[in-house]
Write a protein that holds these residues in place. Structure first.
Motif, short mmCIF file in Angstrom:
data_model
loop_
_atom_site.label_atom_id
_atom_site.label_comp_id
_atom_site.label_asym_id
_atom_site.label_seq_id
_atom_site.Cartn_x
_atom_site.Cartn_y
_atom_site.Cartn_z
N SER A 30 -60.00 -14.58 23.14
CA SER A 30 -59.65 -15.65 22.20
C SER A 30 -58.34 -15.30 21.49
O SER A 30 -58.17 -14.19 20.99
CB SER A 30 -60.78 -15.83 21.19
OG SER A 30 -60.44 -16.84 20.30
N THR A 31 -57.41 -16.26 21.46
CA THR A 31 -56.10 -15.98 20.85
C THR A 31 -56.23 -15.58 19.39
O THR A 31 -55.50 -14.71 18.92
CB THR A 31 -55.18 -17.23 20.96
OG1 THR A 31 -55.22 -17.69 22.29
CG2 THR A 31 -53.77 -16.91 20.57
N VAL A 32 -57.16 -16.22 18.69
CA VAL A 32 -57.38 -15.87 17.28
C VAL A 32 -58.83 -15.42 17.12
O VAL A 32 -59.75 -16.13 17.55
CB VAL A 32 -57.08 -17.07 16.35
CG1 VAL A 32 -57.25 -16.68 14.88
CG2 VAL A 32 -55.68 -17.59 16.58
N ASP A 86 -60.79 -15.35 14.63
CA ASP A 86 -61.62 -16.26 13.83
C ASP A 86 -62.09 -17.47 14.63
O ASP A 86 -63.08 -18.09 14.28
CB ASP A 86 -60.85 -16.82 12.63
CG ASP A 86 -59.88 -15.86 12.03
OD1 ASP A 86 -59.47 -14.92 12.72
OD2 ASP A 86 -59.52 -16.06 10.87
N ALA A 87 -61.33 -17.84 15.69
CA ALA A 87 -61.63 -19.09 16.39
C ALA A 87 -62.51 -18.88 17.62
O ALA A 87 -62.88 -19.85 18.27
CB ALA A 87 -60.32 -19.76 16.80
N ALA A 88 -62.83 -17.64 17.94
CA ALA A 88 -63.62 -17.39 19.16
C ALA A 88 -64.99 -18.04 19.05
O ALA A 88 -65.61 -18.03 18.00
CB ALA A 88 -63.76 -15.89 19.37
N ALA A 108 -55.27 -12.31 17.87
CA ALA A 108 -54.69 -12.16 16.54
C ALA A 108 -55.80 -11.93 15.50
O ALA A 108 -56.80 -12.65 15.49
CB ALA A 108 -53.89 -13.40 16.18
N LEU A 109 -55.60 -10.92 14.69
CA LEU A 109 -56.62 -10.53 13.71
C LEU A 109 -55.92 -10.19 12.41
O LEU A 109 -54.91 -9.48 12.41
CB LEU A 109 -57.38 -9.31 14.24
CG LEU A 109 -58.40 -8.66 13.32
CD1 LEU A 109 -59.61 -9.56 13.15
CD2 LEU A 109 -58.85 -7.31 13.89
#
Lengths: 135, 447
Positions: free
Chosen positions: A13-15, A17-19, A64-65
């Motif tokens: 997942s790119t971000v 939080d969004a996974a 991204a984290l």
């Protein structure tokens, strides 16, 4: 060793939080990796971080984290490799072979963390990348 | 030539702008986009836009995709991104189709504005702070962070201990924001600021006629915090009589407003805080043991600022960003000399004291950077005292020596404790002590 990878479909997942799902890979020496997927119901960052801890992950490979969550996970003893992109398969394989520090696995403009390549190599040999259990 | 002019125009605007082709590959990327995302134009061009923007919506509800599918532009949608430095930023995005001279769609354009200042102001006004607003890279603080979700999800009473200015209320708000009660009120009461009689009516409310001037019913803080969280600050300062009343509420979940003959049920989560050692107050007979055990179900002990000095540069940057937003200024940071002054201080008032020091500096500073003369004299004098030299003549090496000496002194000359506090390996500290010729006194903890 348990490796957690937040994913969207078969991609990291790119971000973080969004996974939508969390892919867990249990990878022990001499055995085929065992993978499982869980839906990520936790909506807050801190709750997601706590879930990773509860699942016993020793390594988190993610997109991204935010720095604050990274530090929190590291304080809990979890090794965090953020800003990674690619399919879960290729990322896991690269991690096992100590090749995750290659530029193509990093999101644009996000340089590998200090000493990461060295650290990866230490884990080489613990992975069995072939066989049915491979993600 | 036209493309060059277009690039100059795009680079001169404050909003981030990028364009994509049909495969979502970035075809242009302006200077503001570089600044906001932390990704250079060279790194961005040709990449998938989601990998560069890193917005929370990229995978599930991409605005560009919607615009490409429907042809409809999207205006001012607020989302957040994670930039290349690992900061979460609030941005406002707008999208539109890109067409060639024949009207054929050749891609899409996205413009985005950094909303960090507005977000800072909103948080300041609404006081809706989350755990992400607690700035720290300190190990102890991160251990506290890691248990916050469990603390927040439980219904138990929490006791937060820490000196004044360590951020007890911020922690309490963060727990509330993470809890299932986050959509209900968070009510804070400073128990130490009110005399007993006032505190009673403040907490429990009163009925009309309960006393002279009580013309109508007044709900107390317990009522206001119904289904939410009640933060009782300075709990160690309440009287013996109030302790009994509070104990009853905690035990029976009911209370009586002043002048009422009926009990009212209370569905309130209590977070108590104190800057005193309640265990010591119990020994002195000033605090009830049974109440202590009622509120001490979960205990969080916040470290003093001088125990987490590695956080000071982060905190300084955080307060500068906050003060810039609130005071509409554009101060970029503090000079190395000013930072060394700030690092040499012990902060008995903890983070609140640091915030006040920087607020004062904001009043005095008319340039871009805060310098030592913008700070209170006492800070700089203490630093210059180390060798009597004026600050301007000190080299970075001297500064480092002063900083390390102060850190060692703060830790009773314990090198292990100092290394831990500064977040460096002990052998690095040992090497620096030797290289900088720092003299460790023979007395004290020499570990």
């Amino acid at each position: 060793m348990k490796i957690a990878i937040p994913v969207c479909g078969n991609r990291v997942s790119t971000v973080f939080d969004a996974a939508e799902e969390l892919l867990m890979i249990e990878n022990n020496p001499g055995a085929a990796p065992v993978q499982s997927r869980t839906f990520w119901r936790e909506d807050t960052l801190i709750a997601r971080a706590a879930r990773i801890r509860e699942l016993g992950a020793q390594v988190l490979i993610c997109g991204a984290l935010s720095e604050v969550v990274k530090r929190m996970l590291e304080a809990a003893g979890i090794r965090v490799i953020p800003f990674i992109r690619g399919t879960a398969d290729e990322v896991f394989e690269a991690f096992c072979k100590g090749k995750l520090s290659r530029e193509r696995f990093f999101l644009p403009g996000c340089a590998p963390c200090e000493g990461q390549g060295e650290h990866h190599r230490r884990h080489r040999g613990h992975c069995k990348t072939g066989g049915k259990g491979r993600p | 030539m036209l493309i060059k002019q277009r690039d100059i125009i795009l680079d001169s605007i404050a909003d981030g702008v990028f364009t994509v082709d049909h495969q979502w590959r970035i075809t242009s990327f302006n200077r503001a986009a570089e600044k906001i995302t932390g990704v250079t134009r060279e790194a961005a061009i040709g990449q998938q836009c989601r990998d560069v923007l890193k917005a929370e919506i990229c995978e599930k509800s991409c605005c560009l995709q919607k615009t490409m599918q429907t042809g409809e532009p999207i205006a001012n949608k607020t989302v957040y991104i994670v930039n290349a430095q690992g900061q979460r930023l609030s941005i406002s995005i707008s999208t539109a189709l890109l067409k060639d001279e024949r009207g054929a769609v050749i891609g899409a354009v996205e413009t985005f504005r950094d909303m960090s200042i507005e977000e800072t102001l909103r948080k300041t006004i609404e006081e809706t702070y989350s755990f992400e607003d607690i700035v720290s890279k300190n190990h102890r603080m991160h251990q506290l962070f890691s248990i916050l979700p469990d603390v927040a999800n439980s219904t138990s009473t929490v006791l937060i201990e820490g000196e004044s200015g360590t951020g007890k209320e911020l922690f309490a708000r963060a727990i509330h924001q993470l809890s299932p009660r986050k959509d209900k009120p968070f009510i804070a009461v400073n128990c130490g600021a009110l005399p007993d009689t006032l505190l009673e009516s403040e907490l429990f409310g009163y009925k009309a006629g309960a006393f002279t001037d009580a013309k109508k019913d007044k709900p107390g803080r317990f009522k206001q915090a119904e289904k939410g969280t009640l933060f009782l600050d300075e709990i160690g300062d309440i009287s013996a009589a109030m302790q009994v009343r509070l104990l009853r509420v905690l035990q029976e979940k009911t209370y009586e407003p002043l002048g009422s003959i009926e009990s009212t049920k209370a569905d309130v989560r209590i977070i108590a805080a104190t800057n005193k050692k309640l265990a010591d107050l119990i020994k002195e007979g000033k605090f009830r043991e049974d109440l202590y055990y009622r509120i001490n179900v979960m205990r969080l002990a916040l470290p003093r600022l001088r125990e987490r000095m590695e956080d000071l540069p982060l905190l300084v940057a955080h307060f500068i960003q906050h003060l810039n937003a609130v005071q509409n200024k554009d101060i970029t940071g503090v000079t190395d000399e000013a930072l060394a002054c700030l690092m040499s201080h012990d902060y008995p008032g903890n983070i609140r004291e640091l915030e006040n020091i920087l607020e004062r500096a904001f009043i005095l500073c008319k340039a871009e950077m805060i310098e030592p003369h913008h700070l209170p004299e006492s800070l700089c004098i203490k630093m210059a005292d180390n060798d009597g030299q004026p600050l301007e003549t000190l080299s970075m090496k001297d500064m480092e020596a002063i900083f390390l000496t102060n850190a060692l002194r703060r830790n009773d000359w314990s090198r292990l404790k100092t290394a831990r506090q500064l977040g460096m390996h002990k052998s690095t500290l040992f090497r620096k002590i030797k290289a900088l010729h720092i003299q460790i006194p023979k007395t004290g903890d020499r570990s």
